[in-house]
Write an enzyme that holds these catalytic residues in place. Sequence first.
Site, mmCIF file in Angstrom:
data_model
loop_
_atom_site.group_PDB
_atom_site.id
_atom_site.type_symbol
_atom_site.label_atom_id
_atom_site.label_comp_id
_atom_site.label_asym_id
_atom_site.label_seq_id
_atom_site.Cartn_x
_atom_site.Cartn_y
_atom_site.Cartn_z
ATOM 1 N N LYS A 182 25.472 -35.158 6.739
ATOM 2 C CA LYS A 182 24.864 -34.040 7.479
ATOM 3 C C LYS A 182 25.228 -34.110 8.958
ATOM 4 C CE LYS A 182 21.022 -35.118 5.506
ATOM 5 N NZ LYS A 182 19.755 -35.366 4.884
ATOM 6 N N HIS A 184 19.824 -39.522 15.442
ATOM 7 C CA HIS A 184 19.136 -39.398 14.154
ATOM 8 C C HIS A 184 18.250 -40.613 13.961
ATOM 9 C CE1 HIS A 184 18.368 -38.203 10.036
ATOM 10 N NE2 HIS A 184 18.391 -39.497 9.772
ATOM 11 N N ASP A 192 24.204 -32.734 -0.671
ATOM 12 C CA ASP A 192 23.114 -33.632 -0.281
ATOM 13 C C ASP A 192 21.759 -32.983 -0.522
ATOM 14 O OD1 ASP A 192 21.947 -36.009 1.071
ATOM 15 O OD2 ASP A 192 21.218 -34.437 2.400
ATOM 16 N N ARG A 225 16.859 -37.346 -5.939
ATOM 17 C CA ARG A 225 16.548 -38.754 -5.626
ATOM 18 C C ARG A 225 15.053 -38.936 -5.409
ATOM 19 N NH1 ARG A 225 19.749 -39.681 -0.559
ATOM 20 N NH2 ARG A 225 18.724 -41.694 -0.562
ATOM 21 N N SER A 229 23.994 -39.774 2.790
ATOM 22 C CA SER A 229 23.174 -38.580 2.948
ATOM 23 C C SER A 229 23.019 -38.236 4.437
ATOM 24 C CB SER A 229 21.798 -38.844 2.305
ATOM 25 O OG SER A 229 20.847 -37.916 2.718
HETATM 26 N N1 URA Z 1 17.080 -39.184 5.304
HETATM 27 C C1 URA Z 1 18.088 -38.495 4.745
HETATM 28 O O1 URA Z 1 18.531 -37.481 5.265
HETATM 29 N N2 URA Z 1 18.616 -38.968 3.607
HETATM 30 C C2 URA Z 1 18.185 -40.090 3.009
HETATM 31 O O2 URA Z 1 18.718 -40.467 2.002
HETATM 32 C C3 URA Z 1 17.120 -40.797 3.596
HETATM 33 C C4 URA Z 1 16.585 -40.312 4.759
#
Ligand code: URA
Length: 429
Positions: free
Chosen positions: A191, A86, A165, A172, A187
Amino acid sequence: MTEPFAAVDVIRAKRDRDRLSDEQIDWVVDAYTRGVVADEQMSALLMAILLNGMSSAEIARWTAAMIASGERLDFSGLSRPTTDKHSTGGVGDKITLPLTPLVAACGAAVPQLSGRGLGHTGGTLDKLESIPGWRAKLSNAEMTRQLEEVGGVICAAGEGLAPADRKMYALRDVTGTVEAVPLIASSIMSKKIAEGTGALVLDVKVGSGAFMKTEEQARVLAQTMVRLGADAGVNTVALLTDMSTPLGLTAGNALEVRESLEVLAGGGPPDVVELTISLAQEMLETAGVSADPERVLKDGRAMDAWNQMIAAQGGDPSAELPTAKHTHQVLAPADGVLVSLDAMAVGMSAWRLGAGRSRKEDPVQAGAGVEIHAKPGGEVRAGEPLFTLHTDTPERFEQAEAALEGGYQIAPQGSRPDHRPLIIDRITV
Ligand code: URA
């Protein structure tokens, strides 16, 4: 149903810098997902978290509550070990495209659930959707089959994965509460943990084109995420990497696919190749697979895996990629050495050309973006092109060119650029 807490009490607790209890966290995340806690209440709580922070125990519980808001995939039945990557996002960051087939060709399985871009950073799905026929949406059964047969899959995260999320991220985005380490870490990791990967490599970007502008902030984010991964049984490491200048020579959807194909064909810009190989080595190590990714990239096996991955999702790997209808060159104003090229300026320019979106429902132009002709350290000559801008809507050129103004510096011959290594550090638990 009677609720065990009142949202206002949870908000007050965080406002007054108290620690939230496990029960308060479980409830507020669940109740927000159910619609019992209103957007304005969650906005206030998120702002209190941004201002007052969270302890490691609170972050771990918040992450667990977000995972529990939806389904958790399980790939433990596959014959290959799973590992994923990621990136916290940057300009020209197309690394997922060559990396996923490369690691698959080395023998691991890569279940890469990706998103679309918002603002100046591009989204992996937007890039792949420039390939004619390619489809982002797969069922869990299709995903599992492709992982077993091809080894790699890049697809859209289903609605059922960490729905808390999804809702919170949208909130957000419009309430100035994105840039908080506890919220970003929970967040991302909710995931990735829900996605069911056995191992994870985080590419935490530092610099003007990244969320984290300083190395110190990026280090805290990386340490927080590595700890969350380890606590959830996911073997996690992080690389801190430079995002003060764009990665590679392109920013824009089809332009980045084209550059990724050059990497898969054994060429491509040196920074993209270096980061792809380094992340592949980390992914293979975390998954316990022994292979030489450099060789697998050079001998064409990674390209074979790419062709299979694209075809398995309905894409035509040999189809012509879309190109923009109009181009415009930005010329160097003087002879000399390019000593800096700002990632944010290039990202904003690509976005204004139509490569990105302002609202999540906006379409993107497949062919739009910026082609870069010189990177820091390169010599430039007055009147020669520094950038080629691509768009279907030429009225965007003026604003896109304005975004680049002040975004690069040319110094006299013999000058040296400010140099930061591409890979700044490696963070483990
Ligand atoms: N990417 C995400 O998935 N969440 C965040 O809060 C920031 C970047």
